[in-house]
Design a protein around this motif. Structure first.
Motif, PDB file in Angstrom:
ATOM      1  N   ARG A 261     -26.009  25.571  23.246  1.00 41.81           N
ATOM      2  CA  ARG A 261     -25.693  24.218  23.307  1.00 41.81           C
ATOM      3  C   ARG A 261     -26.314  23.321  22.153  1.00 41.81           C
ATOM      4  O   ARG A 261     -25.815  22.339  21.657  1.00 41.81           O
ATOM      5  CB  ARG A 261     -25.608  23.611  24.608  1.00 41.81           C
ATOM      6  N   GLN A 262     -27.601  23.271  21.950  1.00 43.32           N
ATOM      7  CA  GLN A 262     -28.279  22.896  20.928  1.00 43.32           C
ATOM      8  C   GLN A 262     -27.573  23.270  19.710  1.00 43.32           C
ATOM      9  O   GLN A 262     -27.308  22.477  18.517  1.00 43.32           O
ATOM     10  CB  GLN A 262     -29.634  23.446  20.948  1.00 43.32           C
ATOM     11  N   ARG A 263     -27.406  24.636  19.386  1.00 47.99           N
ATOM     12  CA  ARG A 263     -26.670  25.088  18.260  1.00 47.99           C
ATOM     13  C   ARG A 263     -25.314  24.448  18.064  1.00 47.99           C
ATOM     14  O   ARG A 263     -25.112  23.979  17.097  1.00 47.99           O
ATOM     15  CB  ARG A 263     -26.390  26.825  18.509  1.00 47.99           C
ATOM     16  N   ALA A 264     -24.561  24.300  19.005  1.00 46.50           N
ATOM     17  CA  ALA A 264     -23.285  23.554  19.001  1.00 46.50           C
ATOM     18  C   ALA A 264     -23.322  22.248  18.522  1.00 46.50           C
ATOM     19  O   ALA A 264     -22.458  21.864  17.679  1.00 46.50           O
ATOM     20  CB  ALA A 264     -22.735  23.888  20.271  1.00 46.50           C
ATOM     21  N   ALA A 265     -24.343  21.642  19.155  1.00 46.52           N
ATOM     22  CA  ALA A 265     -24.430  20.160  18.681  1.00 46.52           C
ATOM     23  C   ALA A 265     -24.767  20.075  17.576  1.00 46.52           C
ATOM     24  O   ALA A 265     -24.267  19.281  16.575  1.00 46.52           O
ATOM     25  CB  ALA A 265     -25.390  19.409  19.682  1.00 46.52           C
ATOM     26  N   LEU A 266     -25.673  20.953  16.857  1.00 51.58           N
ATOM     27  CA  LEU A 266     -26.089  20.940  15.574  1.00 51.58           C
ATOM     28  C   LEU A 266     -25.070  21.212  14.564  1.00 51.58           C
ATOM     29  O   LEU A 266     -24.842  20.635  13.616  1.00 51.58           O
ATOM     30  CB  LEU A 266     -27.304  21.979  15.171  1.00 51.58           C
ATOM     31  N   ALA A 288     -25.872  10.510  24.967  1.00 46.77           N
ATOM     32  CA  ALA A 288     -27.341  10.721  25.118  1.00 46.77           C
ATOM     33  C   ALA A 288     -27.717  12.139  25.018  1.00 46.77           C
ATOM     34  O   ALA A 288     -28.856  12.666  24.370  1.00 46.77           O
ATOM     35  CB  ALA A 288     -27.844  10.333  26.235  1.00 46.77           C
ATOM     36  N   SER A 289     -26.926  13.157  25.715  1.00 44.32           N
ATOM     37  CA  SER A 289     -27.390  14.616  25.950  1.00 44.32           C
ATOM     38  C   SER A 289     -27.174  15.275  24.362  1.00 44.32           C
ATOM     39  O   SER A 289     -28.080  15.993  24.063  1.00 44.32           O
ATOM     40  CB  SER A 289     -26.178  15.248  26.967  1.00 44.32           C
ATOM     41  N   VAL A 290     -26.055  14.659  23.814  1.00 43.42           N
ATOM     42  CA  VAL A 290     -25.978  15.294  22.122  1.00 43.42           C
ATOM     43  C   VAL A 290     -27.322  14.741  21.210  1.00 43.42           C
ATOM     44  O   VAL A 290     -27.828  15.771  20.791  1.00 43.42           O
ATOM     45  CB  VAL A 290     -24.921  14.746  21.960  1.00 43.42           C
ATOM     46  N   ASN A 291     -27.731  13.572  21.575  1.00 42.45           N
ATOM     47  CA  ASN A 291     -28.718  13.287  20.918  1.00 42.45           C
ATOM     48  C   ASN A 291     -29.858  13.731  21.140  1.00 42.45           C
ATOM     49  O   ASN A 291     -30.948  14.134  20.242  1.00 42.45           O
ATOM     50  CB  ASN A 291     -28.817  11.525  20.900  1.00 42.45           C
ATOM     51  N   SER A 292     -30.043  14.167  22.322  1.00 43.03           N
ATOM     52  CA  SER A 292     -31.277  14.712  22.886  1.00 43.03           C
ATOM     53  C   SER A 292     -31.317  16.062  22.324  1.00 43.03           C
ATOM     54  O   SER A 292     -32.358  16.623  21.955  1.00 43.03           O
ATOM     55  CB  SER A 292     -31.423  15.120  24.446  1.00 43.03           C
ATOM     56  N   LEU A 294     -30.013  17.168  19.545  1.00 41.49           N
ATOM     57  CA  LEU A 294     -30.109  17.309  18.144  1.00 41.49           C
ATOM     58  C   LEU A 294     -31.796  17.048  17.860  1.00 41.49           C
ATOM     59  O   LEU A 294     -32.490  17.612  16.895  1.00 41.49           O
ATOM     60  CB  LEU A 294     -29.428  16.205  17.616  1.00 41.49           C
ATOM     61  N   GLN A 295     -32.502  16.328  18.716  1.00 41.78           N
ATOM     62  CA  GLN A 295     -33.798  15.850  18.705  1.00 41.78           C
ATOM     63  C   GLN A 295     -34.568  17.159  18.723  1.00 41.78           C
ATOM     64  O   GLN A 295     -35.657  17.277  18.182  1.00 41.78           O
ATOM     65  CB  GLN A 295     -34.134  14.700  19.689  1.00 41.78           C
ATOM     66  N   ARG A 296     -34.214  18.151  19.776  1.00 48.67           N
ATOM     67  CA  ARG A 296     -35.031  19.379  19.880  1.00 48.67           C
ATOM     68  C   ARG A 296     -34.427  20.447  18.790  1.00 48.67           C
ATOM     69  O   ARG A 296     -35.496  21.208  18.405  1.00 48.67           O
ATOM     70  CB  ARG A 296     -34.533  19.749  21.320  1.00 48.67           C
ATOM     71  N   ALA A 297     -33.187  20.466  18.586  1.00 48.52           N
ATOM     72  CA  ALA A 297     -32.552  21.417  17.578  1.00 48.52           C
ATOM     73  C   ALA A 297     -33.233  21.348  16.029  1.00 48.52           C
ATOM     74  O   ALA A 297     -33.625  22.202  15.463  1.00 48.52           O
ATOM     75  CB  ALA A 297     -31.234  21.446  17.560  1.00 48.52           C
ATOM     76  N   ARG A 298     -33.141  20.057  15.598  1.00 48.49           N
ATOM     77  CA  ARG A 298     -33.575  20.010  13.984  1.00 48.49           C
ATOM     78  C   ARG A 298     -34.961  20.493  13.991  1.00 48.49           C
ATOM     79  O   ARG A 298     -35.291  21.132  12.970  1.00 48.49           O
ATOM     80  CB  ARG A 298     -33.212  18.560  13.792  1.00 48.49           C
ATOM     81  N   PRO A 299     -35.832  20.013  14.412  1.00 46.28           N
ATOM     82  CA  PRO A 299     -37.361  20.353  14.257  1.00 46.28           C
ATOM     83  C   PRO A 299     -37.368  22.094  14.634  1.00 46.28           C
ATOM     84  O   PRO A 299     -38.345  22.853  13.912  1.00 46.28           O
ATOM     85  CB  PRO A 299     -38.175  19.806  15.082  1.00 46.28           C
TER      86      PRO A 299
END
Length: 446
Positions: A261-266, A288-292, A294-299
Motif C-alpha cells: 500500500r505504501q508502494r501504491a500510494a507512492l 490522512a492514511s495516504v499522507n502517512s 507517503l511519509q514512510r515510503a519516500r525516505p
C-alpha cells in the motif's frame, strides 16, 4: 497584483521575484503532465475502422522499393497486433457473458458523464475502448510489480475486471482514471497473494563474488522496453522525463522494498500525479492514511537507491555514454577482455535476476567472464554479436552467442547498463534472460 494560478490544480504559481524569461505555466511537473494528457485524449477507436486500416495498409504493400516495403510492413504489423489484442480482450470478455454487473471493489465504481454508457457496448466495442489505454495501464502495473511479464497479465486482468464492473462506469470521460483504479487493485491483490520481499544474494559455492556487500536479490525484476511507453509520454520532453524517472531500473528495484500500500500510494501520487484525495479514493482509505504512507515510503525509497542517487531524478543517456556502449559491444565481439575491463568502475556490480549469480567489484566480474571469453579455455562459450537496445530509459544491449561448431548466433543475455554519474564508465550491469528479446524488437537469432 493578483497571483497567477495553475490551470490544473488552482494553486498559486511560484513568484517571479524579478526573474526574466518565460514564467511557469503549471505549478509542478505532475500538473504539466496531467494537462498534456487531457489535451491528447486518445482518438475514438472502432474495430471496423482498424480493420479498414489493416486492409488499406495491406494494399500498399509492394516488393519495391525495399525501404517503402519495410515501412509499410512495419505499420501493417503494428495495426494487426493492435487488432489482435482487441480480439483477445473481446474473446475473453465474451467467455463470461453472465458475469455479474457490479464492481469488484468499491474503488472500482467510478461515475462519469457521457452519452454512451459502457453497459451498452458489446464485447468488441468495449475491447476497442480499453485498448486505447493499454500501454499506460501496462506501465502502471510494471511500476507496481517490477515485472514486465506480470504487467502484461495484469493489463488483461484489469480489462476483465472492468468488463465485470462496467455498470459502475457511465462513459469515456474518466475511463483512464477508472481503469487505473481497477489496475491498482489488481496489482495489490497480486502483491498480497505473493507476499514477496527482496532478499540478499547468498554466496554460491566455489564462486568468488568480490568483497562488496551482497546486493538485493529481486528474482522477479525484469526490464521494460522504451518502445512500449505510451506515445504521449514519448512525445513531450517533460513527460518523457517523468517516465524515465519512474521507470529507471534502480528505482524499480528500490520500490520493491516497500509494502504494497505504501508502494501504491507512492506510484499514484508521485508517478501519476494524482491528488491525495484521488489516491485515497483509489485505495479506499483516508487522505490522512495516504499522507502517512507517503511519509514512510519516500525516505524508505531513498535508503535503497544507489549512493550517487539521492532522489528520483534521472537523465537522458549522454553521447559520451552512448560511445561507451559502442565500445563495450565492440570489446565483447572481439573477445577483448582488457578493453571491456577498462570500461568498468572499480566497484561495478553485476546481477542476473532471477539467477543466483552476482559480483561486486571489477576483479570478481572479470574473473567470472574470463574463462567464457577465452577460446583456449574448456569453458569457452563461443563468439559474440551485440545489438543496442533501450530499457527503462537506460542504454542496454542484446548479446548473442555462436557456440563452437554452430553457425547461428542465438539470444543469450540482455544487459541493462547504469553509468557512474555523468562519467564514462559502467557502474552496474543487470543481466536478464533472453525470452524478453522480442519485446525489445530484438530477434532471437542472427
Amino acid at each position: 497584483m493578483t497571483a497567477e494560478l495553475c490551470p490544473v490544480c488552482g494553486k498559486p504559481l511560484a513568484a517571479r521575484d524579478g526573474r526574466t524569461g518565460r514564467g511557469s505555466v503549471y505549478c509542478s511537473a505532475a500538473c504539466r503532465q496531467k494537462a498534456y494528457r487531457e489535451r491528447h485524449q486518445p482518438e475514438a477507436l472502432t474495430v471496423q475502422g482498424l480493420i479498414d486500416e489493416v486492409g488499406r495498409r495491406a494494399a500498399q504493400l509492394a516488393p519495391q522499393p525495399p525501404a517503402d516495403l519495410y515501412t509499410h510492413v512495419t505499420e501493417l504489423a503494428s495495426s494487426v497486433a493492435r487488432l489482435k489484442r482487441i480480439a483477445r480482450t473481446a474473446r475473453d470478455t465474451a467467455a463470461e457473458p453472465d458475469a455479474p454487473l457490479q464492481p469488484a471493489t468499491a474503488a472500482e465504481a467510478s461515475r462519469s458523464v457521457t452519452t454512451t454508457p459502457v453497459t451498452e457496448l458489446d464485447e468488441t466495442d468495449f475491447a476497442a475502448l480499453t485498448e486505447q489505454y493499454r500501454r499506460e495501464i501496462q506501465v502502471h502495473c510494471y511500476r507496481m510489480t517490477g515485472s514486465y511479464d506480470e504487467a502484461e497479465d495484469l493489463v488483461q486482468e484489469t480489462f476483465l475486471r472492468a468488463w465485470r464492473a462496467r455498470d459502475g462506469f457511465q462513459g469515456r470521460a474518466s475511463a483512464r482514471t477508472w481503469l487505473y483504479r481497477i489496475a491498482t487493485n489488481a496489482c495489490l491483490d497480486l502483491l498480497r497473494r505473493t507476499a514477496r520481499r527482496p532478499q540478499r544474494y547468498e554466496p554460491v559455492p566455489g564462486m568468488h563474488h568480490g568483497d562488496g556487500e551482497p546486493p538485493a536479490r529481486i528474482t522477479w525484476l525484469q526490464p521494460y522496453p522504451d518502445d512500449e511507453l505510451p506515445v504521449a509520454e514519448r512525445e513531450l520532453p517533460e513527460a518523457a522525463g517523468e517516465s524515465r524517472e519512474t521507470l529507471e531500473l534502480v528505482l524499480m528495484a528500490a520500490i520493491q522494498h516497500l509494502p504494497a500500500r505504501q508502494r501504491a500510494a507512492l506510484v499514484l501520487r508521485d508517478a501519476l500525479g494524482l491528488t491525495a484525495a484521488e489516491t485515497a479514493e483509489a485505495l479506499e482509505t483516508s487522505v490522512a492514511s495516504v499522507n502517512s504512507a507517503l511519509q514512510r515510503a519516500r525516505p524508505a525509497l531513498r535508503e535503497h537507491l544507489p549512493g550517487d542517487r539521492a532522489d528520483w531524478r534521472a537523465a537522458e543517456p549522454t553521447r559520451r555514454q552512448q560511445a561507451v556502449l559502442e565500445r563495450y559491444m565492440a570489446a565483447v565481439e572481439r573477445l577483448d577482455l582488457e578493453a571491456m575491463t577498462a570500461l568498468l568502475t572499480e566497484d561495478v556490480v553485476l546481477t542476473m535476476p532471477p539467477n543466483p549469480f552476482w559480483f561486486t567489484g571489477r576483479d570478481a566480474l572479470v574473473d567470472f567472464v574470463r574463462v567464457s571469453l577465452d577460446p583456449a579455455s574448456p569453458a569457452f562459450l563461443g563468439h559474440w554479436r551485440s545489438l543496442p537496445a533501450r530499457a527503462n530509459g537506460q542504454l542496454a544491449v542484446g548479446n548473442y552467442v555462436r557456440r563452437p561448431g554452430t553457425g547461428v548466433f542465438r539470444a543469450q543475455v540482455l544487459d541493462v547498463l547504469r553509468f557512474e554519474g555523468d562519467g564514462d564508465r559502467i557502474a552496474e550491469i543487470t543481466s536478464f534472460e533472453p525470452h524478453l528479446f522480442p519485446a525489445f524488437g530484438l530477434p532471437l537469432r542472427l
